[in-house]
Design an enzyme around this catalytic site. Sequence first.
Site, PDB file in Angstrom:
ATOM      1  N   HIS A 100       0.824  -1.205   0.000  1.00  0.00           N
ATOM      2  CA  HIS A 100       0.000   0.000   0.000  1.00  0.00           C
ATOM      3  C   HIS A 100       0.863   1.262   0.000  1.00  0.00           C
ATOM      4  O   HIS A 100       0.569   2.221  -0.699  1.00  0.00           O
ATOM      5  CB  HIS A 100      -0.903  -0.023   1.235  1.00  0.00           C
ATOM      6  CG  HIS A 100      -1.837   1.129   1.328  1.00  0.00           C
ATOM      7  ND1 HIS A 100      -3.093   1.110   0.765  1.00  0.00           N
ATOM      8  CD2 HIS A 100      -1.700   2.339   1.911  1.00  0.00           C
ATOM      9  CE1 HIS A 100      -3.692   2.260   1.010  1.00  0.00           C
ATOM     10  NE2 HIS A 100      -2.880   3.030   1.694  1.00  0.00           N
ATOM     11  N   SER A 117      -4.708  -0.465  -5.824  1.00  0.00           N
ATOM     12  CA  SER A 117      -5.265  -1.342  -4.795  1.00  0.00           C
ATOM     13  C   SER A 117      -5.204  -2.779  -5.302  1.00  0.00           C
ATOM     14  O   SER A 117      -5.906  -3.137  -6.250  1.00  0.00           O
ATOM     15  CB  SER A 117      -6.714  -0.952  -4.498  1.00  0.00           C
ATOM     16  OG  SER A 117      -7.329  -1.947  -3.686  1.00  0.00           O
ATOM     17  N   SER A 176      -8.523   4.553  -3.208  1.00  0.00           N
ATOM     18  CA  SER A 176      -9.454   3.466  -2.904  1.00  0.00           C
ATOM     19  C   SER A 176      -9.532   3.262  -1.396  1.00  0.00           C
ATOM     20  O   SER A 176      -8.549   3.516  -0.687  1.00  0.00           O
ATOM     21  CB  SER A 176      -8.953   2.175  -3.547  1.00  0.00           C
ATOM     22  OG  SER A 176      -7.717   1.808  -2.952  1.00  0.00           O
ATOM     23  N   HIS A 177     -10.677   2.828  -0.919  1.00  0.00           N
ATOM     24  CA  HIS A 177     -10.804   2.394   0.479  1.00  0.00           C
ATOM     25  C   HIS A 177     -11.610   1.105   0.500  1.00  0.00           C
ATOM     26  O   HIS A 177     -12.577   0.947   1.249  1.00  0.00           O
ATOM     27  CB  HIS A 177     -11.443   3.485   1.340  1.00  0.00           C
ATOM     28  CG  HIS A 177     -10.682   3.752   2.592  1.00  0.00           C
ATOM     29  ND1 HIS A 177     -11.281   3.994   3.796  1.00  0.00           N
ATOM     30  CD2 HIS A 177      -9.347   3.795   2.832  1.00  0.00           C
ATOM     31  CE1 HIS A 177     -10.352   4.193   4.723  1.00  0.00           C
ATOM     32  NE2 HIS A 177      -9.173   4.079   4.165  1.00  0.00           N
ATOM     33  N   ASN A 178     -11.187   0.164  -0.350  1.00  0.00           N
ATOM     34  CA  ASN A 178     -11.967  -1.044  -0.597  1.00  0.00           C
ATOM     35  C   ASN A 178     -12.053  -1.962   0.601  1.00  0.00           C
ATOM     36  O   ASN A 178     -13.129  -2.359   1.022  1.00  0.00           O
ATOM     37  CB  ASN A 178     -11.348  -1.819  -1.769  1.00  0.00           C
ATOM     38  CG  ASN A 178     -11.226  -0.955  -3.010  1.00  0.00           C
ATOM     39  OD1 ASN A 178     -11.920   0.052  -3.131  1.00  0.00           O
ATOM     40  ND2 ASN A 178     -10.328  -1.318  -3.906  1.00  0.00           N
TER      41      ASN A 178
END
Lengths: 766, 82, 82, 228
Positions: free
Chosen positions: A46, A564, A91-93
């Site tokens: 990340h 991501s 993204s904040h998947n």
Amino acid sequence: MAEAIDEPLHRRLGMTDAELAAVIDELGREPTHLELAMYSVMWSEHCSYKSSRAFLSRFPTEAPWVLVGPGEGAGVVDIGDGLAVAVRIESHNHPSAVEPYQGAATGVGGIIRDIFSMGARPIALMDPLRFGSLDDARTRYLFEGVVSGISGYGNSVGVPTVGGEVVFDDTYRGNPLVNVFCLGILPTERLVLARADGPGNLAVLLGSATGRDGIGGASVLASASFEEGDEAKRPSVQVGDPFEEKRLIEACLELLDAKLAVGVQDLGAAGLSCAASETAAKAGAGMDVDVARVAKREPGMNAVETLTSESQERMLAIIEPANLDAVLALARRWEIRATVVGRVTDTARFRVYDGLFDAVGVPGENPQPPIGDERTALNSDTPPIADVPVESLGDGPLYHRPVARPASQDALQAADPGPQLRDKFPAGADLSGELLALLTTPTIADKTWVSRQYDHQLFLNTVAGPGADAAVLRVKDTTKALAMSTDGKARFCHLEPRTGGRLAVLEAARNVACSGARPIALVNCLNFGNPEHPEVMWQFSEVVEGMSEACEALGIPVIGGNVSFYNASGADDIHPTPVAGVLGLIDELGDRPPAATLRAGDDIVVLGAIRPELGGSEWAAVVHGLDGGMPPEADLDRARTVHELVASLVRERSVTGVHDVSDGGLAVALAEMAMHGEVGIKVELNFDGCTPAEACFAEAASVVVCSVDPKDTAAVCGEAAAAGVPARVVGVAGGDRLIAKGAFDVALTDATRAWRDAIPSLMSGA
Amino acid sequence: MPVFNAHVEVTHLPGIADPAGATVERALPALGYTNVAQVHIGKTINLVVDAPDADSARAQVNEMCERLLANPVIEAYEIVIS
Amino acid sequence: MPVFNAHVEVTHLPGIADPAGATVERALPALGYTNVAQVHIGKTINLVVDAPDADSARAQVNEMCERLLANPVIEAYEIVIS
Amino acid sequence: MSARIGVVVFPGTNCELDVEYALNQLGGAAERLWHGDDTTKGVDAIVVPGGFAHGDYLRTGAIARFSPVMHAVGEHARAGGPVVGICNGFQVLCEAHLLPGALQKNAGLKFLCETVALRVETTSTALTNLAKPGDVLRIPINHFEGNYVCDERTLAELRAEERIVVRYTDNPNGSLDDIAGICNAGGNVVGLMPHPERASDPLLGSSDGIVLLTSLIAAATQRATILV
Ligand SMILES: Nc1ncnc2c1ncn2[C@@H]1O[C@H](COP(=O)(O)OP(=O)(O)O)[C@@H](O)[C@H]1O
Ligand SMILES: [Mg+2]
């Protein structure tokens, strides 16, 4: 969990043995626990992009108007009039899969911090979302929660959400995608880069107290394969506080206006260790941090937790000692916690102490410890609890992961839905039911259920918001406006990733062209599966190549992005899902640009070539379950000509309505315009080499529908001819039915009901 | 079937931030309350449920909490049946 | 000075609509709970207060409720000191 | 000289720039009033704008009403000065008891941002003096807590004294008696959920809010002339 305990620490922190060896090699000794924890987070996928870096360098990033390219908190472009625009997408998947409301909310909070850390005021959000099928209760729960989270945070923090996407596809069943795009505007001279220049300068931590939230969140959640309910890997959920963030925005922008800060940096993944070391590394300086100076939310927090916590709503300001009092006063006015946690050094090392600063008289003082903790003892002589070369944290390993085209790819591409559908729907077949079926598929259906939950008007800039091809924001006190759209069709990428990558860029640029803008920048969010799978890395490299080709052809610089990996539903990697966010500039806005609508009495003109391309289309894949074949051709020169033609027609206001062909094809585009204009259509859709069904539902690229006043039709077709773009008058707008001769005949009211009620009725039981 | 009153109190799990509580705590001194700390804001749900007996009432309400009334990922809950 | 735990429960005044409660009540049957009624959603505020004795602690918390923690126009409240 | 209109800013307020911009475009002279200052700086009229003062934590407007500036706003109101609360500002004025009743969560339990139709019911107020009774205005709402409630007696009073200023023609949030905005007995204090400033420019899709904002500017101007 049990076997995890016996694992050596570095593996439990998600590091490989080779990575540990590299750390030992770097330090010339075994790392301390804190050092190892910092490396594990900073070298995580990340934070370090270790699997993707090698490919991302492929993107074209240069243009005369680019002020800041990839690598900083956000990309920045000059739009003239002394103004610049900062954009970023993230993204904040995985957090959203664990807790949809807070996962999405903290995603919004994080990207907003990236924008104002550049000195820009965040003025718009967009939210490209991907979920599984809405028939599934868990998916409805995730959808409901994510939308409420974006609404709850975005509205309250005061940044309008002016557009986005929602796509529903089984590939996202266990792994929704929550991407957030944010745009900010700034006076060009306020542009700041987060650099800890100047030894002796102080690092002031602003905002929330540091808790145990999201410890190792970045490394653990976003950098390892993650299955639903995987307790072992689940970090404590982070709770967003939009009120704290709103005050942080105002305080930080005031700090920069008053020139009280050299730079500000947001705390995101890896928390303080990342922010403090990055700012120093960028300036080639060093940084000392004292954990005793960090305000903690809970008793008993150790240095590792304090340095790697991902508590939300925190910023790090680098200031000159002389300005400390002014900075603290400003923070007090905005009711923001502010403590001096670090000092810039010329050692080029990142060192962490516990109790040093009070002892040696670094300005500021230790904050009240939380109830239950002792005040930290002064100590000036005990050695640092971490002491590493500052740039070593930032330059993590670089992996050239194996790449392999999936063995199944040929079979997948060979499964062309065309022949079957041609047999099933020969010329003359009634397609009315097919059109209604498409209008009810959640991916195509009306998204008002979502967008009405978002403030999309704050700041009085929104000239075109949800419902338009591209959102259009006026730039006050200038003649200009900004246009933006996010797009990316994973099914196309799954079938042929390079073409799919091109098509993602083309659709976003096409939407922007429909508002009369010229594209000036692109940001991308690349959502992929497990990079340790060679097939995923092949998809990744091909998509990046395709997007790069399209950006080069259209002359759009890539100024930022986000990757991501490890997105999977159970054992299955998700379809490769690049999201392209294109920013366009309108020099002379004038009045409102034409919407995606039709005007009664107008001619309906189709610009561009419709071809029998059903591969990956909503009609073939969703309505008929035929998800193989090849995606539509992505001819880049053709795209460029069509975009330029459409943009100039819109600028001249030669059209009264305009809408591009995308999901669902020409028939759906026509229906959407008719529903918006509350008027029927009477058309004939004959295109060479296409059956009526193909003409209706193929998702050919670079096709745009226009509503044209009959007196202007000849001129419009003339301009098209001059540009070498096929133009065809397919019929007129009028009446109260959608009629395509020999194809479909549907009452406008039925189409509207089907399209408008689809999502609300699926969600009413949610 | 007998009816029972259920009283559910939902609070944040320890370690989970409570912005609302923190904000109220920050506001109180200005109102002259300097002697207040550890403010936490939670939620209560009162409802009436038909069930053969108290235990099955509790079991049902517990299930409702897991599924709808509370969010087990960030919230704890306590049930009182009467 | 001794510290007391105060537990405040804030509920809607009778006759004042409770949209949250009504929504939950509507949602429950879909989840298979057809035996639930009179759902009311309220708020709890837990805090710690220094006071010479329980009575003055209660008096202070009561004043906080009147002024801030509850809105007498639409809400009732109950205080438990321990 | 144009009327001075103060726009109150609490931590968490976010519509202050919009209200200021719209008023200035229409010939008013807006200036900001910081919540921590115990003064209205002698402005002629006051707007408490929308947003999320103190995050809307605990209850919308609950904490904001204790800000020092609200004391000064109260005095201005009691002296007959025009005060308009928009959205969160309406909620603050109710909490501050400058207007009766309270605003609860929308019946649908969802945030709503959409343009609605309002019918002007009363024109003897600081916000509607240039409008005509029965005018229907298309103005955006943007709230989670816009569901107006009050007790029977208060409602009867509001009706009898014609203090319901604007009603929804198609109630979006469950509001009692379709109430979108009310005023005090003097008509100088008005609160409404819809955002007139968001309907103040054709570029934004509606100009129907202009008549309300110009009414406020007129009330402020009149106030200014009385006081000199
Ligand atoms: N999640 C969302 N948030 C806000 N607006 C959305 C969202 N999803 C879709 N919309 C809006 O709905 C409209 C239609 O979306 P879409 O079909 O993706 O447009 P297009 O096909 O032109 O890309 C767009 O204006 C888009 O901004
Ligand atoms: Mg489009």
